[in-house]
Design a protein around this motif. Structure first.
Motif, PDB file in Angstrom:
ATOM      1  N   ALA B  84       0.837  -1.204   0.000  1.00 34.58           N
ATOM      2  CA  ALA B  84       0.000   0.000   0.000  1.00 34.58           C
ATOM      3  C   ALA B  84       0.871   1.253   0.000  1.00 34.58           C
ATOM      4  O   ALA B  84       0.615   2.201  -0.747  1.00 34.58           O
ATOM      5  N   ALA B  85       1.916   1.243   0.838  1.00 33.82           N
ATOM      6  CA  ALA B  85       2.784   2.413   0.934  1.00 33.82           C
ATOM      7  C   ALA B  85       3.462   2.702  -0.398  1.00 33.82           C
ATOM      8  O   ALA B  85       3.742   3.854  -0.730  1.00 33.82           O
ATOM      9  N   GLU B  86       3.709   1.646  -1.168  1.00 30.89           N
ATOM     10  CA  GLU B  86       4.384   1.820  -2.466  1.00 30.89           C
ATOM     11  C   GLU B  86       3.500   2.523  -3.481  1.00 30.89           C
ATOM     12  O   GLU B  86       3.988   3.054  -4.482  1.00 30.89           O
ATOM     13  N   HIS B 108       5.564   2.260   7.229  1.00 26.21           N
ATOM     14  CA  HIS B 108       6.303   2.183   5.969  1.00 26.21           C
ATOM     15  C   HIS B 108       6.415   3.544   5.288  1.00 26.21           C
ATOM     16  O   HIS B 108       6.928   3.634   4.175  1.00 26.21           O
ATOM     17  N   LEU B 109       5.925   4.576   5.924  1.00 26.82           N
ATOM     18  CA  LEU B 109       5.976   5.915   5.306  1.00 26.82           C
ATOM     19  C   LEU B 109       7.119   6.756   5.867  1.00 26.82           C
ATOM     20  O   LEU B 109       7.348   7.876   5.422  1.00 26.82           O
ATOM     21  N   HIS B 110       7.847   6.207   6.832  1.00 20.61           N
ATOM     22  CA  HIS B 110       8.952   6.953   7.439  1.00 20.61           C
ATOM     23  C   HIS B 110       9.936   7.472   6.393  1.00 20.61           C
ATOM     24  O   HIS B 110      10.323   6.739   5.486  1.00 20.61           O
ATOM     25  N   VAL B 247      -7.998  -4.859  -8.058  1.00 25.17           N
ATOM     26  CA  VAL B 247      -7.574  -5.723  -6.949  1.00 25.17           C
ATOM     27  C   VAL B 247      -6.074  -5.987  -7.057  1.00 25.17           C
ATOM     28  O   VAL B 247      -5.597  -6.518  -8.047  1.00 25.17           O
ATOM     29  N   VAL B 248      -5.335  -5.583  -6.033  1.00 26.24           N
ATOM     30  CA  VAL B 248      -3.884  -5.755  -6.021  1.00 26.24           C
ATOM     31  C   VAL B 248      -3.528  -6.858  -5.020  1.00 26.24           C
ATOM     32  O   VAL B 248      -4.018  -6.860  -3.889  1.00 26.24           O
ATOM     33  N   LEU B 249      -2.673  -7.788  -5.440  1.00 30.59           N
ATOM     34  CA  LEU B 249      -2.253  -8.874  -4.557  1.00 30.59           C
ATOM     35  C   LEU B 249      -0.848  -8.620  -4.027  1.00 30.59           C
ATOM     36  O   LEU B 249       0.059  -8.309  -4.789  1.00 30.59           O
ATOM     37  N   ALA B 250      -0.702  -8.738  -2.713  1.00 32.18           N
ATOM     38  CA  ALA B 250       0.610  -8.467  -2.097  1.00 32.18           C
ATOM     39  C   ALA B 250       1.150  -9.730  -1.444  1.00 32.18           C
ATOM     40  O   ALA B 250       0.404 -10.553  -0.961  1.00 32.18           O
TER      41      ALA B 250
END
Lengths: 250, 250
Positions: B84-86, B108-110, B247-250
């Motif tokens: 998601a952060a990407e 993950h946004l640091h 729909v994104v798969l991680a």
DNA sequence: GCAGTCTCGATCAAACTCGTTCACGAATTT
DNA sequence: AAATTCGTGAACGAGTTTGATCGAGACTGC
């Protein structure tokens, strides 16, 4: 720009951000880093800032939070805070300003049945797990160095609420009774707070009384009460009493 | 950030949490673990914290269990958060929902140059000291058990803003694609969030997919994107795709 | 008690910051 | 008109901070 002007601006910039690096200040003021270093050295000698490796920190002159070991006035400030907390009756609502003064009041509110509203992140931290207290946070931009929320979101949130008590900190009260602050950006928020409160209580130890500040927050007539120390300047106190403000000594 | 500032923030972070691990502090402040160790050593010498194996304790209440500092990460949920952060490009604005899912995204946004808006107090704590990030807190009533802000102040604050991305958590997505939540009180806030966002991204691990909940948050058509795991229910995924959701798969 | 993992402090090179020195130009004094 | 003073920027060597690496030691689960 005159060197003196530039140095004033450095002090102002530090007040706003809490701290500043040599490189950042040089770019901001359009001079070389060497010049900034010379300025910082001089201002440090004058006691107007604290020099640290890489830049400088704002000196805690106003009501600036979290300059840690400032235990000198801690006792007196705490007495004022305790006295302020005693003013509030259970069931009422309290709005707490930013700064260490308001934080101290919060520390004396533990276990009370109150509604507390604040834009002070240190107060949020302090009261976050106190189940007795209904805690409301104002929205806004996070101002890291002051641990506060500011901006139009904060002002807008304040327009939505009304509280019984506002406890206000200050950088100083002028001899004519005017309440001042050391930073411009907080003033609109403080004014919105005053408008959202039934009673406005100013907390000021003797170092703020009389004192100064660059920005005018409000006239003495807008205050309901001032809590201060017995040995604070009597002339300023008289000025406040004349304006109809109840002066409480703690 | 100046070294002195960083050290102040370490002390502050410890006061907030009672304790902190070297790794956690390093990530939170964006420096290496070596630097954190040197800071801790120095601060310990100054008596501003207590150094312990693996990290440090705040000087006052040092009886906090230190075990949970080293708590293991849920690797699967973290993968969704990282994905998601990407999605976000530097310079954009992100709205983070309440709950642990959104907190993971924040982690993950640091160090990114972003504007982050949230009513999630855990996110506030996580990003409070990250200088790169412009952080905006929504107003509202503090809901202790969920570490969130709710109520009309929150909804009002949301009406004042518009963001590029919203990352939404959920208690479950029904087989027909409807997004549900387990508590009614959050629904108006979530709906206001959806209205304040350009793109709405739902984050749901396989346990939520399909899943249940008592309160309907939104129809699948209101979502822009869903990030989930490869082995989540294909039927529900198909339902979402049909509704025009990526729909994104991680 | 043992193996594996994590943390520690030390060491080193690279990057950064500091104070000093010198040269230049503008304003002021002689 | 010349000399002096002052503030500034550039340059440089010395000192400080930082991140990576590594072997020693501490902790954990079994």
């Amino acid at each position: 720009m005159l060197p003196k002007q530039r140095q004033d601006q450095i002090v102002r910039a530090l007040r706003a951000d809490g701290a500043g690096g040599v490189k950042v200040l040089a770019r901001k003021l359009g001079v070389s880093e060497a010049t900034i270093r010379r300025d910082l050295e001089q201002l440090h000698a004058e006691g107007r800032l604290t020099r640290v490796y890489g830049g400088a920190l704002a000196v805690d002159g106003g009501d600036e939070p979290f300059a840690d070991v400032n235990a000198v006035h801690a006792e007196e400030k705490d007495r004022i805070a305790r006295r302020a907390a005693e003013l509030v009756t259970d069931g009422e609502s309290v709005l707490l300003d930013i700064g260490t003064t308001a934080l101290r009041v919060a520390q004396h509110l533990h276990g009370r049945s109150l509604t507390v509203v604040t834009s002070n992140l240190a107060v949020l931290e302090e009261l976050q797990y106190d189940e007795q207290i209904e805690l409301i946070v104002l929205g806004g931009f996070v101002r890291r160095s002051y641990r506060s929320l500011v901006g139009y979101l904060t002002e807008e949130s304040l327009r939505q609420i009304h509280v019984d008590w506002l406890f206000l900190g200050t950088s100083g009260v002028r001899p004519d009774g005017r309440v001042m602050d050391s930073t411009m950006i907080e003033v609109p928020v403080k004014r919105a707070m005053i408008n959202a409160a039934e009673r406005v209580v100013l907390l000021a130890d003797r170092t703020k009384f009389p004192g100064h500040g660059v920005a005018r927050v409000c006239e003495p007539g807008e205050l309901s009460m001032v809590v201060t120390e017995p040995d604070s300047d009597p002339a300023t106190r008289a000025q406040l009493t004349e304006a109809g403000v109840e002066v409480v000594l703690a």
